[in-house]
Design a protein around this motif. Structure first.
Motif, PDB file in Angstrom:
ATOM      1  N   VAL A 149       0.839  -1.206   0.000  1.00 57.09           N
ATOM      2  CA  VAL A 149       0.000   0.000   0.000  1.00 57.09           C
ATOM      3  C   VAL A 149       0.866   1.245   0.000  1.00 57.09           C
ATOM      4  O   VAL A 149       0.629   2.197  -0.771  1.00 57.09           O
ATOM      5  CB  VAL A 149      -0.946  -0.008   1.212  1.00 57.09           C
ATOM      6  N   LEU A 150       1.913   1.267   0.837  1.00 56.95           N
ATOM      7  CA  LEU A 150       2.762   2.456   0.894  1.00 56.95           C
ATOM      8  C   LEU A 150       3.473   2.674  -0.437  1.00 56.95           C
ATOM      9  O   LEU A 150       3.662   3.815  -0.861  1.00 56.95           O
ATOM     10  CB  LEU A 150       3.786   2.313   2.019  1.00 56.95           C
ATOM     11  N   ILE A 166       2.350   1.754  -3.453  1.00 58.71           N
ATOM     12  CA  ILE A 166       1.403   2.159  -4.489  1.00 58.71           C
ATOM     13  C   ILE A 166       1.013   3.612  -4.323  1.00 58.71           C
ATOM     14  O   ILE A 166       0.912   4.370  -5.286  1.00 58.71           O
ATOM     15  CB  ILE A 166       0.168   1.241  -4.449  1.00 58.71           C
ATOM     16  N   VAL A 167       0.833   4.048  -3.067  1.00 54.56           N
ATOM     17  CA  VAL A 167       0.257   5.360  -2.839  1.00 54.56           C
ATOM     18  C   VAL A 167       1.274   6.476  -2.957  1.00 54.56           C
ATOM     19  O   VAL A 167       0.940   7.596  -3.297  1.00 54.56           O
ATOM     20  CB  VAL A 167      -0.436   5.347  -1.457  1.00 54.56           C
ATOM     21  N   ARG A 168       2.560   6.197  -2.762  1.00 56.36           N
ATOM     22  CA  ARG A 168       3.510   7.296  -2.617  1.00 56.36           C
ATOM     23  C   ARG A 168       3.692   8.066  -3.913  1.00 56.36           C
ATOM     24  O   ARG A 168       3.555   7.526  -5.004  1.00 56.36           O
ATOM     25  CB  ARG A 168       4.840   6.788  -2.098  1.00 56.36           C
TER      26      ARG A 168
END
Lengths: 181, 112, 148
Positions: free
Chosen positions: A161-162, A164-166
């Motif tokens: 998740v980290l 993908i989102v950054r």
């Protein structure tokens, strides 16, 4: 066991509403109703640990899903091979239910489990681990490798998740040139 | 036996939603419903008629406990399903940001 | 009202949140510490602790919650939880094998009993709570600028 059937039918109706309603927010709320019904079913089936976990996890999943659907309109398209797709899906589900109905005869009858391994856990659990909650003793003593694998999966999911989102990341040379211009 | 079939019907509803719907959020909802059905199936197998919860009490001796092993397996599976749902939602939000839609038939250029 | 009060939800929500968020955190800690005696355990308690911080963030806006636990602190706590769990498992080699219950069993139905199980519960709760809070912060905060 009548209340179990009532709750299951309630969950199925909630699932149908969640699948078929057009508005995404209503759909997410219907999934929340299904999850809370599942939590009560766990409580009736004498699994209080699972019921507590299901309740709190359901709330957090609902918050995350609502976060994803807020302020986003959705154009629904039912074009394409509507009849053919539905027919194939319904055929698959029918075959699945037919085979499952044949296989279910081999399972032990509802309410009478075999409990070969679990009987051993229940008999020796208190003297071997010292924990009075047998689910806790199974998770963290008898089958702790399972929990270790679960921790690894959770760690991987958080990293995913980290990542993908950054926002920042390496850019190709052409993009850099465009920015400079 | 009927209760197992109802549980499998819930699973089939989730599968139908995954196969048939075109909205990404609907697909995520279908996966969540299928997960619920699988967890419910494990706990249904573990139930014992007129059983008690698998927790000892200090003053009375309890003999007819339900099976604690599937409870432990389901307990870890629920938390994993939450993490994977968050991962799916993150991917869906990225797709919405890039293409401006949740409709999977409108998303081209999936390669590369 | 000052500028700080304009962020987040209305005054009623903020007042109720101020009263309840500590109770939610305490309930999570209770669930974790009594995981081997009563229903609960590290998974449920960790999610409840994450929910208390999520509650704070939803009511007061992201600055107040991130002042309590920043993103780097959440990542740090998650790594600490994972390492602690693995360390407890490795300490079992002092007696023989992986995940050996090397501490004393203690007296049943007491808080300090069952050897390594409460310690493992604490480690797992740190991991689950910090990890889920990090996921939530990443999903909520970092995508806000793209929607404007």
């Amino acid at each position: 066991m009548v209340e179990l059937y009532i709750l299951l039918i309630f969950m199925i109706v909630g699932a149908i509403i969640a699948i078929e309603v057009k508005d995404l927010l209503s759909s997410v709320v219907a999934v929340g109703a299904v999850g809370l019904g599942l939590s009560i079913v766990f409580l009736i089936l004498k699994a209080p640990d699972v019921a507590i976990t299901q309740l709190v996890v359901e709330i957090l999943a609902l918050i995350i899903l609502i976060r994803a659907t807020l302020k986003k309109d959705l154009p629904f398209s039912t074009s394409g091979r509507w009849m053919l797709n539905t027919f194939i899906t319904v055929c698959f589900i029918g075959v699945f239910l037919f085979i499952a109905n044949k296989c279910l005869k081999d399972l032990p009858e509802f309410g009478y489990p075999i409990m070969r391994v679990a009987g051993n856990y229940l008999k020796n659990g208190l003297s071997q681990t010292g924990a009075t909650n047998f689910v806790s003793s199974v998770i963290l003593d008898y089958r702790a490798f399972d929990t270790l694998g679960e921790a690894t999966v959770l760690f991987t999911a958080v990293i995913g998740v980290l990542a993908i989102v950054r926002r920042v990341g390496r850019k190709k040379d052409s993009e850099k040139l465009e920015e400079e211009e | 036996m009927g209760i197992y079939l109802l549980c499998l019907l819930l699973f089939c509803l989730g599968i139908y939603c995954v196969l048939r719907k075109r909205n990404i959020i609907k697909i995520i909802i279908g996966i969540i419903i299928a997960e619920y059905a699988v967890n419910l199936f494990f706990v249904l197998v573990a139930y014992r008629m007129n059983g008690r919860a698998p927790i000892l009490s200090p003053d009375t001796t309890i003999t007819n406990m339900v099976d604690p092993l599937p409870h432990a397996l389901v307990l870890t599976a629920i938390v994993i399903s939450l993490a994977s749902t968050a991962l799916l939602v993150a991917i869906a939000m990225r797709i919405y940001e890039k293409y401006g839609t949740f409709d999977i038939t409108k998303i081209k250029e999936l390669k590369g | 009202m000052s500028r700080e009060h304009k962020k987040g939800m209305s005054l009623i929500v903020k007042t109720i949140t101020r009263l309840t968020v500590g109770l939610i955190l305490l309930y999570g800690i209770y669930i974790i510490l009594h995981g081997h005696v009563s229903p609960g355990g590290g998974f449920a308690g960790g999610v409840i602790i994450a929910l208390s911080f999520v509650h704070l963030m939803l009511a007061y806006g992201k600055e107040t919650a991130l002042r309590k636990v920043s993103r780097s602190a959440a990542s740090f706590f998650e790594s600490v939880g994972a390492t602690l769990f693995l360390l407890i498992a490795l300490l079992g080699f002092t007696g023989g094998y992986f995940f050996l219950n090397f501490l004393g069993k203690g007296e049943p139905f007491k808080l300090f009993s069952a050897g390594i199980i409460p310690l493992c519960n604490i480690a797992i709760s740190l991991k689950v709570g910090a990890g889920l809070f990090a996921i939530f912060v990443a999903l909520v905060v970092l995508n806000l600028d793209s929607e404007k």
